[in-house]
Write an enzyme that holds these catalytic residues in place. Structure first.
Site, PDB file in Angstrom:
ATOM      1  N   SER A  16       4.563  -9.050  -4.762  1.00  0.00           N
ATOM      2  CA  SER A  16       4.926  -7.892  -4.200  1.00  0.00           C
ATOM      3  C   SER A  16       6.178  -7.243  -4.765  1.00  0.00           C
ATOM      4  O   SER A  16       5.975  -6.887  -5.942  1.00  0.00           O
ATOM      5  CB  SER A  16       5.087  -7.946  -2.578  1.00  0.00           C
ATOM      6  OG  SER A  16       4.689  -6.914  -1.906  1.00  0.00           O
ATOM      7  N   ASP A  33      -2.319  -7.681  -0.968  1.00  0.00           N
ATOM      8  CA  ASP A  33      -0.586  -8.288  -1.210  1.00  0.00           C
ATOM      9  C   ASP A  33      -0.800  -9.797  -1.472  1.00  0.00           C
ATOM     10  O   ASP A  33      -1.403 -10.485  -0.694  1.00  0.00           O
ATOM     11  CB  ASP A  33       0.249  -7.913  -0.056  1.00  0.00           C
ATOM     12  CG  ASP A  33       1.697  -8.005  -0.106  1.00  0.00           C
ATOM     13  OD1 ASP A  33       2.151  -9.281  -0.362  1.00  0.00           O
ATOM     14  OD2 ASP A  33       2.373  -6.960  -0.476  1.00  0.00           O
TER      15      ASP A  33
END
Length: 364
Positions: free
Chosen positions: A42, A206
């Site tokens: 991320s 993610d």
């Protein structure tokens, strides 16, 4: 200082990733410190991929400055799209009584955004949808990602179909791979990437859901033993969460730390086997763990600031990251390539060391 070589493991955490930016900016000051590999998730993937692209663009000090410029570009651009005039207005009334703070929490832009994401999907935007991170990555001063150099790069995403981690390494680290690693599914559409191994198009969310970050790519035998983990999500909070927002924040942290804790337990288990001389002739790498963190700062923040940082927060996080890295270098530089800086005995008391999850550290 004698040359030392390390691997970096960079957690994700939205705007709190500016802390990691500060850490890396400080580490790049030290010419004696070679970054052999970076594994990021991320915001950690954004920082890691940007830094590696800069390092790959030139040798020596020029490459380090290019890495700095790439990361500053990302966070300067992110600050222009994440700053909130409403939050500025709310902060002008600070400090406020605890009860009023609860009302502010409920009426804040974050609460409003959270409510919208329960009603609307990023797929509802139709042709108007765009991911602003794409333009930010493509306009970096040194935009070519995944180029071969003496710093390897890995970014972690979560396969929506299988729920498993997918680590993109080196030449696989494209703009789409980084976008996949940073794809919060309530805000961004899943990122589609063709997988030559399966012959199908896979969709990714993610990477924090499956590895925040993934440590196992750094177990490769050709890489150094040392892994320096830059923590964003606190591993522990001593105060009991009581408000709805505090409870939700801690659930978020526990969820995003689960895979990391599993890998740390596996490393601790292998260390115990090495201490007992039970791995003679077996390829299980006895990695050396270090951490750079500021739990006092992170415990004072909430998940709201990961998405809607208040005025000046990114600069505060950057400066805190530089300070944390400076303290680490002063206190732990002599440990690098020699011994752990992490106290595994305190982190995982023997009676609670429990189950060990694969993959095990393998390699030289």
């Amino acid at each position: 200082m004698k040359p030392r070589s390390i691997n970096l493991a960079l957690q994700g955490g939205g705007a709190h990733g500016a802390f990691t930016w500060g850490v890396m900016d400080r580490l790049l000051d030290e010419d004696w410190l070679h970054i052999a590999a970076i594994s990021g998730t991320s915001a950690g993937a954004l920082n890691g991929a940007a830094a590696q692209a800069g390092l790959a663009s030139a040798k020596g000090r020029q490459g380090r400055e290019a890495a700095r410029r790439n990361m500053r570009h990302i966070w300067d651009r992110l600050s222009t799209i994440s700053d909130s005039q409403v939050l500025r207005w709310l902060h002008s009334f600070m400090p406020m009584p605890h009860a009023l703070d609860r009302w502010t929490e409920a009426l804040s832009p974050f609460a409003w955004l959270d409510g919208l994401t329960r009603l609307f999907s990023p797929y509802d935007y139709g042709p108007f949808y765009s991911n602003p991170l794409s333009a930010i990555l493509k306009t970096m001063p040194y935009p070519q990602l995944g180029r071969s150099c003496d710093t390897r790069i890995f970014v972690n995403a979560t396969n929506v179909r299988t729920g498993q981690a997918r680590v993109f390494g080196d030449a696989e680290v494209t703009v789409d791979a980084v976008l996949a690693s940073a794809c919060l599914p309530t805000i961004y559409r899943a990122v589609a990437i063709d997988d030559p191994r399966t012959g199908r198009t896979e969709h990714y969310w993610d990477g924090g859901y499956s590895g925040n970050p993934s440590l196992w790519p750094l177990y490769a035998p050709e890489l150094p033993r040392d892994i320096v983990l830059v923590n964003i999500n606190p591993l522990r909070r001593d105060d009991l969460p009581k408000t709805p927002a505090e409870i939700a924040d801690r659930v978020n942290e526990v969820s995003f730390n689960a895979a990391l804790l599993s890998e740390l337990r596996a490393i601790n288990f292998v260390k115990r086997l090495h201490q007992q001389d039970r791995l003679s002739g077996k390829e299980m790498k006895n990695v050396l763990m270090h951490m750079i963190l500021d739990d006092k700062l992170m415990n004072g923040l909430s998940a709201r600031t990961k998405i809607l940082p208040g005025p000046g927060l990114l600069d505060q996080m950057f400066n805190a990251g530089r300070q944390a890295a400076d303290s680490f270098l002063k206190e732990c530089a002599d440990n690098l390539n020699q011994r752990d800086s992490v106290d595994f005995g305190a982190m995982f008391p023997r009676a609670a060391s429990g189950s060990i999850a694969p993959p095990m550290p393998s390699g030289g």
